[in-house]
Write a protein that holds these residues in place. Sequence first.
Motif, PDB file in Angstrom:
ATOM      1  N   GLU A 140      45.891  42.148  41.505  1.00 22.13           N
ATOM      2  CA  GLU A 140      45.227  40.978  41.808  1.00 22.13           C
ATOM      3  C   GLU A 140      45.949  39.724  42.201  1.00 22.13           C
ATOM      4  O   GLU A 140      45.766  39.080  43.407  1.00 22.13           O
ATOM      5  N   ASN A 141      47.093  39.616  41.568  1.00 17.33           N
ATOM      6  CA  ASN A 141      48.122  38.454  42.062  1.00 17.33           C
ATOM      7  C   ASN A 141      48.563  38.657  43.310  1.00 17.33           C
ATOM      8  O   ASN A 141      48.855  37.954  44.015  1.00 17.33           O
ATOM      9  N   LYS A 166      46.290  38.171  46.104  1.00 11.73           N
ATOM     10  CA  LYS A 166      46.165  36.692  46.223  1.00 11.73           C
ATOM     11  C   LYS A 166      47.041  36.127  47.133  1.00 11.73           C
ATOM     12  O   LYS A 166      46.920  35.201  48.072  1.00 11.73           O
ATOM     13  N   ASP A 167      48.461  36.420  46.897  1.00 13.06           N
ATOM     14  CA  ASP A 167      49.423  35.947  47.802  1.00 13.06           C
ATOM     15  C   ASP A 167      49.440  36.541  49.075  1.00 13.06           C
ATOM     16  O   ASP A 167      49.754  35.624  49.848  1.00 13.06           O
ATOM     17  N   GLU A 212      46.276  36.902  50.558  1.00 10.46           N
ATOM     18  CA  GLU A 212      45.352  36.050  51.097  1.00 10.46           C
ATOM     19  C   GLU A 212      45.792  34.649  51.472  1.00 10.46           C
ATOM     20  O   GLU A 212      45.424  34.060  52.563  1.00 10.46           O
ATOM     21  N   GLN A 213      46.727  34.184  50.818  1.00 13.79           N
ATOM     22  CA  GLN A 213      47.290  32.845  51.163  1.00 13.79           C
ATOM     23  C   GLN A 213      48.168  32.905  52.171  1.00 13.79           C
ATOM     24  O   GLN A 213      48.217  31.768  53.387  1.00 13.79           O
ATOM     25  N   ASN A 258      39.350  41.195  54.530  1.00 13.96           N
ATOM     26  CA  ASN A 258      38.363  40.795  53.898  1.00 13.96           C
ATOM     27  C   ASN A 258      37.301  41.400  54.108  1.00 13.96           C
ATOM     28  O   ASN A 258      36.236  41.471  53.183  1.00 13.96           O
ATOM     29  N   LYS A 265      38.659  42.474  49.734  1.00 10.17           N
ATOM     30  CA  LYS A 265      38.553  41.352  49.063  1.00 10.17           C
ATOM     31  C   LYS A 265      36.925  41.445  48.623  1.00 10.17           C
ATOM     32  O   LYS A 265      36.012  41.354  49.060  1.00 10.17           O
ATOM     33  N   ASP A 266      36.975  41.278  47.161  1.00  5.51           N
ATOM     34  CA  ASP A 266      35.482  41.291  46.336  1.00  5.51           C
ATOM     35  C   ASP A 266      34.844  42.316  46.647  1.00  5.51           C
ATOM     36  O   ASP A 266      33.685  42.178  46.503  1.00  5.51           O
TER      37      ASP A 266
END
Length: 947
Positions: free
Chosen positions: A360-361, A364-365, A367-368, A434, A438-439
């Motif tokens: 998950e981390n 997120k990296d 995504e940013q 996305n 994502k989600d």
Amino acid sequence: MKSIKELVLSLFVLISFTACEENETKETTQEFKVDFEKFTLDNGLQVILHVDRSDPVAAVALTAHVGSAREKEGRTGFAHLFEHLLFLESENLGKGGLDQMSARIGGSGANGSTSRDRTNYFQTVPKDALEKMIWAEADKLGFFINTVTEPVLAKEKQVVKNEKRQRVDNQPYGHNFAVINSNLYPEGHPYSWEVIGSLEDLQNATLDDVKEFFNRWYVPNNVTLTIAGDIDVEQTKAWVKKYFDEIPKGEDIPNLEKQPVTLKSTKRLFYEDNFARAPRLTMAWPGVPQYHEDSYALSVLTEYLANGKKAPLNKVLIDDEKLSDNVSFYQYNSELAGQLMLTVTAFDQTNLNTVASSIENGLKDFEQNGITEKDLNRIKAKQETDFYQGLSSVLGKGFQLAQYEIFAGDPGFINQDVKNILAVTPDDVMRVYNTYIKDKNFVATSFVPQGQKNLILDNSILADIEEEKIVEGAEETFDPSVAATYEKTPSSFDRSIEPPYGESPELNIPKVWKKQLDSGIKVYGIENNEVPLVQFEIQISGGLLLENKDKVGVSNLLAELMTKGTKTKTPEELENAIESIGASINAYASEDNITISGTTLSKHFDKTMDLVTEILLEPRWDESEFELLKQSTISGIQRSKANPNSIASNEFSKLLYGENNILAYNNRGTEKSVKHIELIDLKDYYKNNLSAQLTNFHVVGDITEKNVVQALDQLNEQWQSVDVNIPELPLPLYPEKSTVYFYDVPGAKQSVIRFGYPALKATDNDYYPATVMNYRLGGGGFASQLTQELREGKGYTYGIRSRFSGSQHLGEFSISSGIRTNVTFEASNLIKQILENYGRNYSEEDLEVTKGYTIKSTARAFETLGAKLNMLSNISNYGLADDYAKQREAVVKNLTIEDVKALIENYIKPNQMIYLIVGDAETQLDQLVELGFGKPVLLNPNHENLD
């Protein structure tokens, strides 16, 4: 790195797929092209022809648009079953079918593969056998099904079930895919079951079921025939029409609609795996079908997220958190739907909830920060190189043409496919992330070792997996000698007459150039401009032979560390420098050398060799990378302790060489030895043992001798030689008498066997004649007695082989197989009998078949870049002449039956053999006394994992 626009232009200059009817509009160029001609017979058979005169060979591939997706629930595994059946017999080839003919004509070995959506059958043959292959493939399609009888079906069921046991039931994490697919796809979806099918479905298949399946799907209007190589197009067309035209068209076959899936909720499942020694987490998301517009960006996304030092998941899971050494992320796209597969094999005792949190981390990296244009181009450069590698053989070209024809509707789709690959933008990569990850809901599986349920992902439920029980006499019996009786299918001409050979091709031996550099490096090269690629390898003698028994594994760690950065480049910077030019550079150690190998586009060879020089002469000695490699190696050793094939390999070496011989050890080392290795040990090995004077450089591809030598200037000038003494180890003797050794793996679904003894070095004068002698024993696939009797005659195994293997330092003879557990004694005893009778039963027919295959197969001996590289290795390592293939041809032609029998007498020793079996001792051990070699020796009586 070129801009995307420049890269698109360069690819389209280099690649041109066109139909022959358009030839009059094409400009004459010298660029790389793959031309093809496509036509359709009246019965619907699609035919694609491609001319490639680089070698005197032809590749023939018959691809049926049927895989497991066309099966019915409760009758799964049929497409894969036919992959097997179609090689066995047809009305005009007779019993043994394509397999026996392949041995006679020098083919590469008739083979096939099955996927969810297609089944293919393929072989590369000397060009003089092309008409024979077209005749045989037509017989397979139109004159086959009558030969399938109850005994034939019963036997092949056993073979396929043995394959499933070998590839699934007896492997760590073997059931993982089945759990994923049955939960990702809803019940009834054609991808919810496995290609290989279930043991129950296979056992329940009736002859009527099988014939109905064949008659529906294996018809000309559902098949594509691809022929590529050194062919006469007009003659080939005439042969295709002669042999295929009168095969009747089948019922119309409508296209299947796409069936993408969505998950209403996330599913978490777990399983305690009998063969696993480390926890593994797999996450699967619904994806897209093959050639979907989003598949190109998803390919970039999965590559970027998990592959390499810069990958967000790699950074978190491997470098920062040190939870794993093994992260993979890829698309598994098929015709109707697709899936995204993320797998992390964690280190021992790692909780998979921690792994999931780190994933998950890492996401997120991403995504940013997204993906940069530079990284995108780096990945595209790799895709360019991979594209050319896929076209480096005539069979590869044929496969690709058939793939586009069946699943894109046009072999020329390559133009659009390449365009789609190169059109991906950073925004596309973020968009598909996305859209699909994502989600989004997913299926997660936690496969953990027995007794380690505490490591599974929270809220997981037990996966539904049915383990086969070991029961003596559970399999149905059959009589393989019963001949099929049937009424032959009528034809307009006598198909029982095998077509004659064409004009025999000349053996095309590549021209070798040689150069010894001032530093002592010996360079061997072959120039070949068929594709704009270069493959190379640098072999530095030493490897395991120069190690201390107390610290085995140093050369392996050194080789691994060499590509983890240089003095001026961090590991990430080195990786980016390699990938940005579409190259690959790998380093590995073996028993007798350290090798640095690679592939690069020819236009980037200089840059690639600059990086290789830096890797060799300016090591980084990165402490953190070294510690990570140690942990990774130890984890791999731990995992291998539960893999029956790894156990068999390691234990066989110990028995073969004895504890005082360094060759008894796996060059990775043991848990104990690797733990004691320090970075200074690698530095000492590097300083004292890596020498230019012990180095052979092999290079093949689209590059001249002059350019190679120039590219090696810096390495030649700067690499200082050191004096190194390679120890000459005494070869162990044959055992005085045979002994049976058993390694217990409770519940093993197969017994893995390794039978053998020390034998000839590769430099021995008898080595090559002995390999020829072995052809009819176990080296010739379906032409060998071991395969015919244990697989075809008894259904005991999926595959078995015997071989002589050796180098200038060692040699051995071995027999290896995975045997159905409940016939371990019967199979072992049959092998023993075959060995005992091989010499007295060896006949003129055996010699004729051996000579025919061995001599004719030389026509395709050096077709690929890899084969040419292996040729250079044989010449440099074993002192063979440049034309050793012609010399060996003469050896075979002059062999007499007395010569072969003398070789059998000298080198086949069934009563002086190590008989090693890795399997279920509770049910199989006691019976092995009946082999007549005394009480078997149990190697792990307390079930300890031997180091």
